[in-house]
Design a protein around this motif. Structure first.
Motif, mmCIF file in Angstrom:
data_model
loop_
_atom_site.group_PDB
_atom_site.id
_atom_site.type_symbol
_atom_site.label_atom_id
_atom_site.label_comp_id
_atom_site.label_asym_id
_atom_site.label_seq_id
_atom_site.Cartn_x
_atom_site.Cartn_y
_atom_site.Cartn_z
ATOM 1 N N GLY A 47 0.803 -1.226 0.000
ATOM 2 C CA GLY A 47 0.000 0.000 0.000
ATOM 3 C C GLY A 47 0.832 1.270 0.000
ATOM 4 N N ILE A 48 1.951 1.236 -0.729
ATOM 5 C CA ILE A 48 2.833 2.406 -0.806
ATOM 6 C C ILE A 48 2.356 3.313 -1.935
ATOM 7 N N LEU A 49 2.195 4.595 -1.622
ATOM 8 C CA LEU A 49 1.823 5.580 -2.644
ATOM 9 C C LEU A 49 3.026 6.514 -2.790
ATOM 10 N N LEU A 53 9.493 8.078 -5.673
ATOM 11 C CA LEU A 53 10.564 7.113 -5.446
ATOM 12 C C LEU A 53 10.433 5.915 -6.391
ATOM 13 N N GLU A 54 9.232 5.326 -6.426
ATOM 14 C CA GLU A 54 9.077 4.078 -7.187
ATOM 15 C C GLU A 54 9.146 4.313 -8.695
ATOM 16 N N ALA A 55 8.803 5.526 -9.149
ATOM 17 C CA ALA A 55 8.828 5.796 -10.593
ATOM 18 C C ALA A 55 9.874 6.850 -10.916
ATOM 19 N N GLY A 227 15.102 -2.918 0.714
ATOM 20 C CA GLY A 227 13.684 -3.144 0.995
ATOM 21 C C GLY A 227 13.033 -1.906 1.567
ATOM 22 N N TYR A 228 11.823 -2.089 2.101
ATOM 23 C CA TYR A 228 11.076 -0.940 2.622
ATOM 24 C C TYR A 228 10.263 -1.326 3.848
ATOM 25 N N LEU A 229 9.849 -0.282 4.570
ATOM 26 C CA LEU A 229 8.979 -0.423 5.746
ATOM 27 C C LEU A 229 7.805 0.518 5.570
ATOM 28 N N GLY A 240 8.780 -5.113 3.388
ATOM 29 C CA GLY A 240 8.823 -5.787 2.094
ATOM 30 C C GLY A 240 10.112 -5.454 1.397
ATOM 31 N N ALA A 241 10.178 -5.920 0.265
ATOM 32 C CA ALA A 241 9.531 -7.059 -0.326
ATOM 33 C C ALA A 241 10.531 -7.709 -1.268
ATOM 34 N N THR A 242 10.375 -9.002 -1.434
ATOM 35 C CA THR A 242 11.211 -9.672 -2.426
ATOM 36 C C THR A 242 10.706 -9.321 -3.826
ATOM 37 N N PHE A 283 1.515 -11.560 -6.339
ATOM 38 C CA PHE A 283 2.115 -11.496 -7.666
ATOM 39 C C PHE A 283 1.875 -10.129 -8.288
ATOM 40 N N ARG A 284 2.955 -9.350 -8.437
ATOM 41 C CA ARG A 284 2.842 -8.088 -9.169
ATOM 42 C C ARG A 284 2.711 -8.414 -10.658
ATOM 43 N N PRO A 285 1.903 -7.670 -11.394
ATOM 44 C CA PRO A 285 1.865 -7.884 -12.844
ATOM 45 C C PRO A 285 2.985 -7.087 -13.523
ATOM 46 N N TYR A 307 2.602 -3.402 -12.283
ATOM 47 C CA TYR A 307 3.835 -3.832 -11.595
ATOM 48 C C TYR A 307 3.862 -3.387 -10.129
ATOM 49 N N ARG A 308 4.731 -2.454 -9.746
ATOM 50 C CA ARG A 308 4.865 -2.077 -8.329
ATOM 51 C C ARG A 308 3.880 -0.986 -7.926
ATOM 52 N N ASN A 309 3.038 -0.535 -8.875
ATOM 53 C CA ASN A 309 2.267 0.683 -8.629
ATOM 54 C C ASN A 309 0.757 0.522 -8.841
HETATM 55 N N1 GLY Z 1 5.290 -1.156 -4.458
HETATM 56 C C1 GLY Z 1 6.014 -2.029 -3.642
HETATM 57 C C2 GLY Z 1 6.236 -3.361 -4.173
HETATM 58 O O1 GLY Z 1 5.766 -3.685 -5.258
HETATM 59 O O2 GLY Z 1 6.894 -4.147 -3.537
#
Ligand code: GLY
Length: 341
Positions: A47-49, A53-55, A227-229, A240-242, A283-285, A307-309
């Protein structure tokens, strides 16, 4: 045929969000879900918004994420439910050996003392942290039922336990032989490439393992090199996360949990004393270019590959899909399914 009906394949967060937007615009919509609404990536996510950072460096994904994040407070308010939305801000911690460059143009550097002032549990060996104050978080396990309920209330029809035999430009044929006519939107997440009739789309599962901890709360979303918290409103911490290319192999592994906990404790040492509440995977797509697939192919619409978002991009994806399918809104070719052919 009910000419205006929209048929959504997949009842994850994106399927529910698109159904909600379409139903709110007065269009009949049916969601076909083979198992349980929101049971897969939607509820497994941390549930990270955090688009900055992610993009980072991945325009137009970053701008899309920033726009979607800005939509969140109003979108959540429209659901009438508490989904644990917190504007915690994000810290990207830097330890000896980590890359020190700014994760985003908006990031502000905090030296170690300043970083520990805002997040007291951070490890003593850190050099500092990049701060992104607008990044946020929510609890996907509260969000998905809220969006599902709102879509239901707006008139969307959810049919669970429905296996799709094939999709085409004018509807869906179920394994039972029943035909459900309408304009089709596939929101099948990591299973998108398995939807019969859609044609080859390189969306693949990328497993992520997460751990829930309690008793040692944190204030910010914290990212490190490994990883992240993520803080929850109830005081728990999701670690997370692997990122694993293991196909659809479900489950948590000793190595995965060790990697997640190792990174967690390295960032916030007192998490070694936290209670272990559980671990799970989802499973992320994923796509070859890590960009979502949002557009039309062979007369069938697709909203997948986030994917991660996926959580972050739900509000804007729903708005785009409703605009495209109902009003003929043109979507950016960079996200079109046709870019892979
Ligand atoms: N957005 C975090 C993850 O996919 O692990």
């Amino acid at each position: 045929m009910e000419r205006d009906q929209v048929v959504i394949v997949g009842g994850g967060l994106l399927g529910c969000a698109v159904a909600l937007e379409i139903a709110r615009r007065g269009c009949p919509v049916v969601v076909l879900e083979r198992a349980i609404v929101g049971a897969e990536a939607s509820s497994a996510a941390a549930g990270i918004l955090a688009p900055r950072l992610e993009a980072h460096g991945r325009e137009p994904l970053r701008s899309l994420g920033v726009e979607s994040l800005a939509m969140y407070p109003e979108w959540v308010a429209s659901l009438g439910a508490d989904v644990g939305l917190l504007r915690t801000g994000l810290l990207r911690v830097v330890r000896a050996g980590d890359p020190v460059d700014a994760p985003d143009v908006e990031a502000r550097w905090l030296d170690a003392d300043a970083a520990r002032e805002v997040e007291p549990g951070l490890a003593p060996d850190l050099l500092g942290a990049w701060s992104l104050p607008d990044e946020s978080t929510l609890d996907p396990r509260r969000l998905v039922p809220a969006v599902h309920a709102a879509a239901n209330a707006a008139g969307a029809l959810f049919r669970v336990g429905e296996e799709v035999a094939t999709v085409d430009a004018s509807g869906v044929t179920l394994v039972s032989g029943e035909r459900v006519d309408g304009r089709v939107i596939v929101c099948a997440g990591a299973w998108t490439s398995k939807v019969p009739g859609l044609g080859p789309l390189p969306v693949r599962p990328v497993r992520g393992q997460l751990v829930a901890l309690s008793g040692e709360p944190i204030r910010h979303v914290i990212f490190g090199a490994g990883g992240y918290l993520v803080p929850r409103a109830d005081g728990r911490v999701i670690a997370g996360a692997t990122v694993e290319e293991v196909g659809f192999a479900r489950g948590v592994t000793a190595g995965g949990v060790r990697a997640v906990l190792g990174s967690a404790v390295a960032m916030v040492p007192d998490l070694a004393f936290a209670a272990f509440e559980g671990a799970w995977s989802g499973f992320r797509p994923g796509t070859p270019d890590d960009l979502p697939v949002v557009g039309e192919v062979g007369g069938v619409w697709v909203a997948s590959g986030h994917y991660r978002n996926g959580i972050l991009l739900a509000p804007i994806t729903a708005k785009w899909m409703a605009g495209a399918v109902i009003d003929g809104l043109r979507l950016p070719p960079v996200f079109a399914p046709g870019r892979f052919t």
